[in-house]
Design a protein around this motif. Sequence first.
Motif, PDB file in Angstrom:
ATOM      1  N   UNK A 138     -14.276 -13.037   6.882  1.00 21.17           N
ATOM      2  CA  UNK A 138     -15.792 -12.368   6.574  1.00 21.17           C
ATOM      3  C   UNK A 138     -14.529 -11.296   5.533  1.00 21.17           C
ATOM      4  N   UNK A 139     -14.403 -10.815   4.424  1.00 20.24           N
ATOM      5  CA  UNK A 139     -13.349 -10.034   4.060  1.00 20.24           C
ATOM      6  C   UNK A 139     -14.077  -9.492   2.768  1.00 20.24           C
ATOM      7  N   UNK A 140     -13.372  -7.467   3.358  1.00 17.48           N
ATOM      8  CA  UNK A 140     -14.101  -6.196   2.416  1.00 17.48           C
ATOM      9  C   UNK A 140     -12.723  -6.143   2.224  1.00 17.48           C
ATOM     10  N   UNK A 141     -11.908  -6.349   1.436  1.00 17.18           N
ATOM     11  CA  UNK A 141     -10.852  -6.090  -0.013  1.00 17.18           C
ATOM     12  C   UNK A 141     -11.760  -4.729  -0.686  1.00 17.18           C
ATOM     13  N   UNK A 174     -10.977  -6.314   7.058  1.00 14.77           N
ATOM     14  CA  UNK A 174     -11.554  -4.628   6.334  1.00 14.77           C
ATOM     15  C   UNK A 174     -10.231  -4.230   5.758  1.00 14.77           C
ATOM     16  N   UNK A 175     -10.184  -3.961   4.633  1.00 17.94           N
ATOM     17  CA  UNK A 175      -8.954  -3.365   3.616  1.00 17.94           C
ATOM     18  C   UNK A 175      -9.426  -1.889   2.684  1.00 17.94           C
ATOM     19  N   UNK A 176      -9.227  -0.643   3.075  1.00 18.04           N
ATOM     20  CA  UNK A 176      -9.905   0.332   2.545  1.00 18.04           C
ATOM     21  C   UNK A 176      -8.862   1.220   2.721  1.00 18.04           C
ATOM     22  N   UNK A 177      -9.330   2.340   1.774  1.00 14.70           N
ATOM     23  CA  UNK A 177      -8.224   3.813   1.808  1.00 14.70           C
ATOM     24  C   UNK A 177      -8.910   4.414   2.462  1.00 14.70           C
ATOM     25  N   UNK A 178      -8.017   4.884   3.785  1.00 15.48           N
ATOM     26  CA  UNK A 178      -7.778   5.704   4.205  1.00 15.48           C
ATOM     27  C   UNK A 178      -8.120   7.227   3.722  1.00 15.48           C
ATOM     28  N   UNK A 179      -9.567   8.089   4.361  1.00 15.22           N
ATOM     29  CA  UNK A 179      -9.903   8.822   4.152  1.00 15.22           C
ATOM     30  C   UNK A 179      -8.602  10.238   5.137  1.00 15.22           C
ATOM     31  N   UNK A 180      -8.397  11.229   5.273  1.00 19.55           N
ATOM     32  CA  UNK A 180      -8.646  12.046   6.052  1.00 19.55           C
ATOM     33  C   UNK A 180      -8.808  11.994   7.527  1.00 19.55           C
ATOM     34  N   UNK A 235      -2.451   2.340  -6.111  1.00 23.27           N
ATOM     35  CA  UNK A 235      -1.983   1.210  -6.246  1.00 23.27           C
ATOM     36  C   UNK A 235      -1.064   1.941  -4.440  1.00 23.27           C
ATOM     37  N   UNK A 236      -1.194   2.990  -4.642  1.00 22.57           N
ATOM     38  CA  UNK A 236       0.444   3.603  -3.674  1.00 22.57           C
ATOM     39  C   UNK A 236      -1.111   4.329  -2.395  1.00 22.57           C
ATOM     40  N   UNK A 237      -1.728   3.677  -2.163  1.00 26.35           N
ATOM     41  CA  UNK A 237      -3.084   4.905  -1.189  1.00 26.35           C
ATOM     42  C   UNK A 237      -2.264   4.164  -0.127  1.00 26.35           C
ATOM     43  N   UNK A 238      -3.104   5.505   1.138  1.00 22.97           N
ATOM     44  CA  UNK A 238      -2.643   4.509   2.544  1.00 22.97           C
ATOM     45  C   UNK A 238      -3.876   3.965   2.690  1.00 22.97           C
ATOM     46  N   UNK A 239      -3.257   3.253   3.378  1.00 19.15           N
ATOM     47  CA  UNK A 239      -5.217   1.541   3.791  1.00 19.15           C
ATOM     48  C   UNK A 239      -4.386   1.276   4.802  1.00 19.15           C
ATOM     49  N   UNK A 240      -5.874   0.966   5.046  1.00 15.66           N
ATOM     50  CA  UNK A 240      -6.216   0.403   6.741  1.00 15.66           C
ATOM     51  C   UNK A 240      -6.043  -0.910   6.073  1.00 15.66           C
ATOM     52  N   UNK A 241      -5.625  -1.667   7.619  1.00 14.06           N
ATOM     53  CA  UNK A 241      -6.140  -3.331   6.874  1.00 14.06           C
ATOM     54  C   UNK A 241      -6.298  -3.300   8.855  1.00 14.06           C
ATOM     55  N   UNK A 242      -7.792  -4.357   8.751  1.00 18.98           N
ATOM     56  CA  UNK A 242      -8.517  -3.729  10.212  1.00 18.98           C
ATOM     57  C   UNK A 242      -8.285  -5.418  10.309  1.00 18.98           C
ATOM     58  N   UNK A 243      -8.829  -6.009  11.617  1.00 18.63           N
ATOM     59  CA  UNK A 243      -8.849  -7.317  11.729  1.00 18.63           C
ATOM     60  C   UNK A 243      -9.946  -7.518  12.893  1.00 18.63           C
TER      61      UNK A 243
END
Length: 247
Positions: A138-141, A174-180, A235-243
């Motif tokens: 399952x992918x949530x990009x 899951x990949x997503x844009x990190x908040x503080x 396109x240059x945000x700090x993003x999480x990459x979680x499995x």
Amino acid sequence: MRLYKSLALALVLTASVAAAPAIAQSVTVESAMSAADRPPQHTERDAARKPEMAFLLPYLKAGDTVLDMGAGGGYTSMLMSTVVGDTGHIYVQNPASWVENYKMQPALDYLTSKRANVTVVVAPFEDIPSPAKPYDIIFAGMIYHDTFNDPKADVAKMNAALFKAMKSGGYFIITDHKAPDGTGTRDTNTTHRIDTQTVIDGVTKAGFKLVTDSPALSHPEDDRSLNVFDPKIRGKTDRMTLVFQKP
């Protein structure tokens, strides 16, 4: 100090690689991207999306059943369709409001006209499509934060449904844009970001186990304050990459 930072980063990278499964991938990212039926609106995004796809696609193999959540016009869906092949299947899910507001129907029609192993589902996020066999992947990009933005949404219910629909040993990526850090879901509908620990807590509460927290899409120069669509950071945000994995 620079040496210590380098060593720390090396240890993080090593841990992330060690946690990833040893998957023999017969279809490379490059070959998936070179498929002749991909439309220009997909191929023009390849340079920006390649780091994410290079992380994601090795988790897939021929014959897999995959759910692409919030798939939009099917950029990732089409690449995954190539990897899973004729014996696999991709379920492409979008809420009805997305399909209507962002005029997605022509792109989705094109996708299904070209790929027999794709099924398009228009439904709320918590109404998980029922596959013929349990999901392998399952992918949530970049869309997990969006699941909090519908006042009627129940993210805990969604995560529970995802857990139920997945096979034992399957991966929720899951990949997503990190908040503080520590901001929870405060920014999901403003800057379109989410706190990493909030994602981890919600998904693991449903029964999944976090197996990889990768820096593959890290951009530490992003202070996480700008809207992700701001030209200064897009396109240059700090993003999480979680499995996550279902035990």
